[in-house]
Motif scaffolding. Structure first.
Motif, PDB file in Angstrom:
ATOM      1  N   PRO A 168       0.809  -1.234   0.000  1.00 15.90           N
ATOM      2  CA  PRO A 168       0.000   0.000   0.000  1.00 15.90           C
ATOM      3  C   PRO A 168       0.835   1.274   0.000  1.00 15.90           C
ATOM      4  O   PRO A 168       0.475   2.260  -0.663  1.00 15.90           O
ATOM      5  CB  PRO A 168      -0.832  -0.127   1.280  1.00 15.90           C
ATOM      6  N   GLN A 169       1.953   1.293   0.745  1.00 13.00           N
ATOM      7  CA  GLN A 169       2.784   2.500   0.764  1.00 13.00           C
ATOM      8  C   GLN A 169       3.445   2.738  -0.591  1.00 13.00           C
ATOM      9  O   GLN A 169       3.473   3.868  -1.096  1.00 13.00           O
ATOM     10  CB  GLN A 169       3.849   2.389   1.869  1.00 13.00           C
ATOM     11  N   GLU A 170       3.966   1.671  -1.183  1.00 15.83           N
ATOM     12  CA  GLU A 170       4.600   1.826  -2.493  1.00 15.83           C
ATOM     13  C   GLU A 170       3.568   2.144  -3.570  1.00 15.83           C
ATOM     14  O   GLU A 170       3.847   2.908  -4.492  1.00 15.83           O
ATOM     15  CB  GLU A 170       5.392   0.572  -2.852  1.00 15.83           C
ATOM     16  N   GLU A 171       2.378   1.575  -3.436  1.00 17.66           N
ATOM     17  CA  GLU A 171       1.318   1.905  -4.390  1.00 17.66           C
ATOM     18  C   GLU A 171       1.015   3.400  -4.354  1.00 17.66           C
ATOM     19  O   GLU A 171       0.890   4.054  -5.399  1.00 17.66           O
ATOM     20  CB  GLU A 171       0.045   1.114  -4.080  1.00 17.66           C
ATOM     21  N   ARG A 172       0.917   3.949  -3.150  1.00 18.00           N
ATOM     22  CA  ARG A 172       0.630   5.374  -3.016  1.00 18.00           C
ATOM     23  C   ARG A 172       1.740   6.219  -3.630  1.00 18.00           C
ATOM     24  O   ARG A 172       1.476   7.192  -4.345  1.00 18.00           O
ATOM     25  CB  ARG A 172       0.455   5.732  -1.529  1.00 18.00           C
ATOM     26  N   ARG A 173       2.994   5.828  -3.384  1.00 21.51           N
ATOM     27  CA  ARG A 173       4.105   6.601  -3.963  1.00 21.51           C
ATOM     28  C   ARG A 173       4.136   6.483  -5.482  1.00 21.51           C
ATOM     29  O   ARG A 173       4.426   7.463  -6.173  1.00 21.51           O
ATOM     30  CB  ARG A 173       5.424   6.131  -3.358  1.00 21.51           C
ATOM     31  N   LEU A 174       3.851   5.274  -5.992  1.00 20.86           N
ATOM     32  CA  LEU A 174       3.893   5.076  -7.442  1.00 20.86           C
ATOM     33  C   LEU A 174       2.884   5.948  -8.175  1.00 20.86           C
ATOM     34  O   LEU A 174       3.101   6.313  -9.337  1.00 20.86           O
ATOM     35  CB  LEU A 174       3.624   3.606  -7.782  1.00 20.86           C
ATOM     36  N   ARG A 175       1.786   6.273  -7.516  1.00 27.09           N
ATOM     37  CA  ARG A 175       0.762   7.114  -8.158  1.00 27.09           C
ATOM     38  C   ARG A 175       1.227   8.553  -8.323  1.00 27.09           C
ATOM     39  O   ARG A 175       0.681   9.293  -9.153  1.00 27.09           O
ATOM     40  CB  ARG A 175      -0.518   7.098  -7.328  1.00 27.09           C
ATOM     41  N   GLY A 176       2.214   8.979  -7.558  1.00 25.30           N
ATOM     42  CA  GLY A 176       2.635  10.373  -7.572  1.00 25.30           C
ATOM     43  C   GLY A 176       3.711  10.654  -8.607  1.00 25.30           C
ATOM     44  O   GLY A 176       4.615   9.843  -8.832  1.00 25.30           O
ATOM     45  N   THR A 177       3.629  11.809  -9.219  1.00 27.49           N
ATOM     46  CA  THR A 177       4.612  12.171 -10.241  1.00 27.49           C
ATOM     47  C   THR A 177       6.011  12.336  -9.644  1.00 27.49           C
ATOM     48  O   THR A 177       7.006  12.115 -10.342  1.00 27.49           O
ATOM     49  CB  THR A 177       4.195  13.479 -10.938  1.00 27.49           C
ATOM     50  N   ALA A 178       6.097  12.686  -8.364  1.00 26.16           N
ATOM     51  CA  ALA A 178       7.411  12.871  -7.741  1.00 26.16           C
ATOM     52  C   ALA A 178       8.173  11.549  -7.690  1.00 26.16           C
ATOM     53  O   ALA A 178       9.356  11.485  -8.050  1.00 26.16           O
ATOM     54  CB  ALA A 178       7.257  13.451  -6.336  1.00 26.16           C
ATOM     55  N   GLN A 179       7.513  10.474  -7.247  1.00 28.11           N
ATOM     56  CA  GLN A 179       8.170   9.167  -7.191  1.00 28.11           C
ATOM     57  C   GLN A 179       8.446   8.626  -8.591  1.00 28.11           C
ATOM     58  O   GLN A 179       9.492   8.008  -8.838  1.00 28.11           O
ATOM     59  CB  GLN A 179       7.318   8.183  -6.395  1.00 28.11           C
ATOM     60  N   GLN A 180       7.529   8.846  -9.500  1.00 19.47           N
ATOM     61  CA  GLN A 180       7.750   8.424 -10.880  1.00 19.47           C
ATOM     62  C   GLN A 180       8.994   9.097 -11.454  1.00 19.47           C
ATOM     63  O   GLN A 180       9.817   8.456 -12.125  1.00 19.47           O
ATOM     64  CB  GLN A 180       6.528   8.751 -11.732  1.00 19.47           C
ATOM     65  N   ALA A 181       9.158  10.390 -11.157  1.00 21.30           N
ATOM     66  CA  ALA A 181      10.325  11.125 -11.639  1.00 21.30           C
ATOM     67  C   ALA A 181      11.613  10.618 -10.997  1.00 21.30           C
ATOM     68  O   ALA A 181      12.657  10.512 -11.651  1.00 21.30           O
ATOM     69  CB  ALA A 181      10.148  12.619 -11.372  1.00 21.30           C
ATOM     70  N   LYS A 182      11.554  10.273  -9.702  1.00 22.72           N
ATOM     71  CA  LYS A 182      12.740   9.764  -9.013  1.00 22.72           C
ATOM     72  C   LYS A 182      13.188   8.432  -9.614  1.00 22.72           C
ATOM     73  O   LYS A 182      14.375   8.193  -9.830  1.00 22.72           O
ATOM     74  CB  LYS A 182      12.453   9.587  -7.522  1.00 22.72           C
ATOM     75  N   LEU A 183      12.224   7.560  -9.872  1.00 23.50           N
ATOM     76  CA  LEU A 183      12.557   6.262 -10.452  1.00 23.50           C
ATOM     77  C   LEU A 183      13.125   6.424 -11.855  1.00 23.50           C
ATOM     78  O   LEU A 183      14.115   5.772 -12.220  1.00 23.50           O
ATOM     79  CB  LEU A 183      11.318   5.372 -10.469  1.00 23.50           C
ATOM     80  N   ALA A 184      12.509   7.297 -12.656  1.00 21.31           N
ATOM     81  CA  ALA A 184      13.014   7.548 -14.010  1.00 21.31           C
ATOM     82  C   ALA A 184      14.423   8.119 -13.959  1.00 21.31           C
ATOM     83  O   ALA A 184      15.302   7.736 -14.754  1.00 21.31           O
ATOM     84  CB  ALA A 184      12.074   8.501 -14.750  1.00 21.31           C
ATOM     85  N   ALA A 185      14.675   9.031 -13.017  1.00 20.67           N
ATOM     86  CA  ALA A 185      16.004   9.636 -12.889  1.00 20.67           C
ATOM     87  C   ALA A 185      17.043   8.589 -12.504  1.00 20.67           C
ATOM     88  O   ALA A 185      18.167   8.586 -13.029  1.00 20.67           O
ATOM     89  CB  ALA A 185      15.971  10.759 -11.852  1.00 20.67           C
ATOM     90  N   ALA A 186      16.673   7.685 -11.601  1.00 23.02           N
ATOM     91  CA  ALA A 186      17.619   6.654 -11.177  1.00 23.02           C
ATOM     92  C   ALA A 186      17.988   5.725 -12.333  1.00 23.02           C
ATOM     93  O   ALA A 186      19.159   5.383 -12.534  1.00 23.02           O
ATOM     94  CB  ALA A 186      17.030   5.852 -10.022  1.00 23.02           C
ATOM     95  N   ILE A 187      16.988   5.313 -13.098  1.00 20.52           N
ATOM     96  CA  ILE A 187      17.266   4.432 -14.242  1.00 20.52           C
ATOM     97  C   ILE A 187      18.129   5.161 -15.265  1.00 20.52           C
ATOM     98  O   ILE A 187      19.101   4.604 -15.794  1.00 20.52           O
ATOM     99  CB  ILE A 187      15.953   3.953 -14.872  1.00 20.52           C
ATOM    100  N   HIS A 188      17.799   6.425 -15.530  1.00 16.63           N
ATOM    101  CA  HIS A 188      18.588   7.220 -16.476  1.00 16.63           C
ATOM    102  C   HIS A 188      20.029   7.363 -16.017  1.00 16.63           C
ATOM    103  O   HIS A 188      20.975   7.218 -16.805  1.00 16.63           O
ATOM    104  CB  HIS A 188      17.939   8.593 -16.650  1.00 16.63           C
ATOM    105  N   GLN A 189      20.215   7.636 -14.754  1.00 17.53           N
ATOM    106  CA  GLN A 189      21.571   7.803 -14.234  1.00 17.53           C
ATOM    107  C   GLN A 189      22.370   6.510 -14.346  1.00 17.53           C
ATOM    108  O   GLN A 189      23.557   6.524 -14.665  1.00 17.53           O
ATOM    109  CB  GLN A 189      21.509   8.283 -12.783  1.00 17.53           C
ATOM    110  N   GLY A 190      21.710   5.379 -14.092  1.00 20.31           N
ATOM    111  CA  GLY A 190      22.395   4.106 -14.242  1.00 20.31           C
ATOM    112  C   GLY A 190      22.782   3.825 -15.676  1.00 20.31           C
ATOM    113  O   GLY A 190      23.901   3.375 -15.960  1.00 20.31           O
ATOM    114  N   VAL A 191      21.867   4.093 -16.599  1.00 21.37           N
ATOM    115  CA  VAL A 191      22.154   3.905 -18.026  1.00 21.37           C
ATOM    116  C   VAL A 191      23.289   4.825 -18.464  1.00 21.37           C
ATOM    117  O   VAL A 191      24.211   4.417 -19.181  1.00 21.37           O
ATOM    118  CB  VAL A 191      20.885   4.159 -18.857  1.00 21.37           C
TER     119      VAL A 191
END
Length: 424
Positions: free
Chosen positions: A365-388
């Motif tokens: 439930p906590q991760e579901e709530r974060r996943l719905r938010g654009t802030a967490q989506q942006a953080k995850l996208a940034a992390a993947i981009h930085q790794g690539v």
């Protein structure tokens, strides 16, 4: 590591050494009248069509009929005017079932009961198509479904030449794959969050970051709410000559307390299965391995070339995935601290380094709530981009703009440059 220049070198060496869902389905093609009948556990009466749903992608349209049970059907493709005629034996429209609005290649949907007892549904089309259908068995989310896929009447996909910004240095192509889509919602959180929606948002955010990176360009396997078959996702990446394939997902498990990210690459067993398939079908395949066709090679040479390509691809996949996992660990919990291996279909391209990123557990439930938010989506996208980014700067492929931007520095200098850029 890019496998292209290394593969070409290995290819030259090899040549110098060696040279001395089981369901009934059918197809109906455009350009002439055609029909087929699919019989699945024939019913005598009373099949209700609960709904007719349409999903449109850029080059295909999917039709899904939700049924109360198994049914026989007959599918016919007609021209002048272009249309698909579907007859479902012993069927009737259920309460509330309506003709859906036009979408994709479908201009209009007409439905009527025939005197012979079949329910006839006519899909008027805007262009010629190919069609195929299958009856999907019930699962934990849906009952029986009759699925019809409409695709453009064009030549089979073949790898295409990518136009790069400059003739002497090319951009790196990153294929970004948002999992699921269309009638496949993926995992669903306790509060109704659908995996297909959040991973598309993360994929788009990642594509935006990749496109903002000098020397990189993103291609999305899907950029909307429509279904793309798993092998088509691979083909789209290969058609664009992608240097890396990243599939985005959000995991689910019965234990709702489980959380964290994980990253997968193809398992050795999955690679072996795919190699067997390629070798068995190479006479009919138009695909290329590292730019070299297998269809005119002998068994031994084809096997060696495929093994070289897969080995290089898996090695590169491991390194790239480690970089991404390291970055994900900085933005949240990592469920599995090492790169995992699995037999996911989308990871089986033999000449493109590939990874699947489970960004979080949508069942938590906590991760579901974060996943719905654009802030967490942006953080995850940034992390993947930085790794690539760190992966490619650590060993920039020759002939790319990244190699020029890295300036030929030592790996330590290159990584420092990548870290500074990623921090912004």
């Amino acid at each position: 590591m890019s496998i292209r220049p290394r593969f070409v070198a290995a290819l030259a060496l090899c040549i110098s050494v060696i040279a001395a869902p089981v369901h009934a389905s059918g197809h109906a093609h455009s350009g002439h009248s055609g029909s087929h009948r699919v019989a699945s556990a024939a019913v005598a009466h009373g099949v209700d069509v609960h709904a007719v749903r349409l999903w449109a992608g850029p080059d295909s349209t999917r039709i899904v009929l939700d049924l109360s049970g198994s049914a026989q059907h007959n599918l016919t493709v007609l021209g002048n005017p272009e249309r698909v005629v579907l007859d479902v034996a012993g069927a009737r429209l259920g309460p509330g079932a309506r003709a859906p609005a036009a979408i994709g290649a479908i201009k209009q949907v007409r439905m009527a009961k025939r005197p012979s007892g079949e329910l006839r549904i006519v899909f008027d089309l805007s262009r010629p198509i190919h069609a195929k259908s299958f009856l999907a068995q019930p699962n934990h989310q849906y009952g029986y479904r009759l699925v019809i896929d409409l695709a453009g009447a064009s030549a089979p996909d073949t790898p295409v030449k990518v136009e790069h910004a400059r003739p002497d240095a090319r951009d790196l192509i990153i294929a970004i794959d948002a999992g699921h889509g269309g009638e496949d919602p993926g995992a669903i959180g306790k509060n109704g969050t659908r995996e297909k929606d959040v991973v598309l948002a993360i994929a788009r955010a990642l594509a935006q970051r990749v496109n903002g990176e000098p020397g990189m360009r993103a291609v999305l396997t899907r950029d909307g709410d429509y279904f793309v078959p798993l092998r088509d996702r691979m083909r789209r990446a290969r058609a664009q000559q992608a240097d890396l394939f990243v599939s985005i997902h959000a995991d689910s498990i019965r234990d709702r307390s489980v959380d964290g990210s994980s990253v997968y690459i193809l398992s050795p067993r999955g690679a072996t299965d795919e190699a067997s398939r390629w070798l068995a079908e190479r006479e009919n395949a138009s695909d290329l391995i590292g730019g070299v066709s297998l269809d005119d090679k002998g068994d031994v040479l084809a096997s060696v070339l495929l093994d070289l390509s897969q080995s290089a691809s898996l090695s590169a996949s491991q390194m790239a995935a480690e970089h991404v996992l390291q970055q994900l660990n900085q933005v949240g919990e990592v469920r599995k601290p090492q790169v995992q291996q699995a037999r996911f279909m989308v990871l089986k391209s033999p000449d493109i380094p590939s990874m699947l990123v489970e960004t979080a557990y949508i069942s938590n439930p906590q991760e579901e709530r974060r996943l719905r938010g654009t802030a967490q989506q942006a953080k995850l996208a940034a992390a993947i981009h930085q790794g690539v980014r760190a992966y490619f700067y650590a060993d920039p492929p020759s002939g790319t703009r990244i190699a020029e931007l890295a300036g030929g520095g030592t790996p330590r200098q290159v990584l420092a440059t990548a870290a500074r850029g990623a921090g912004g």
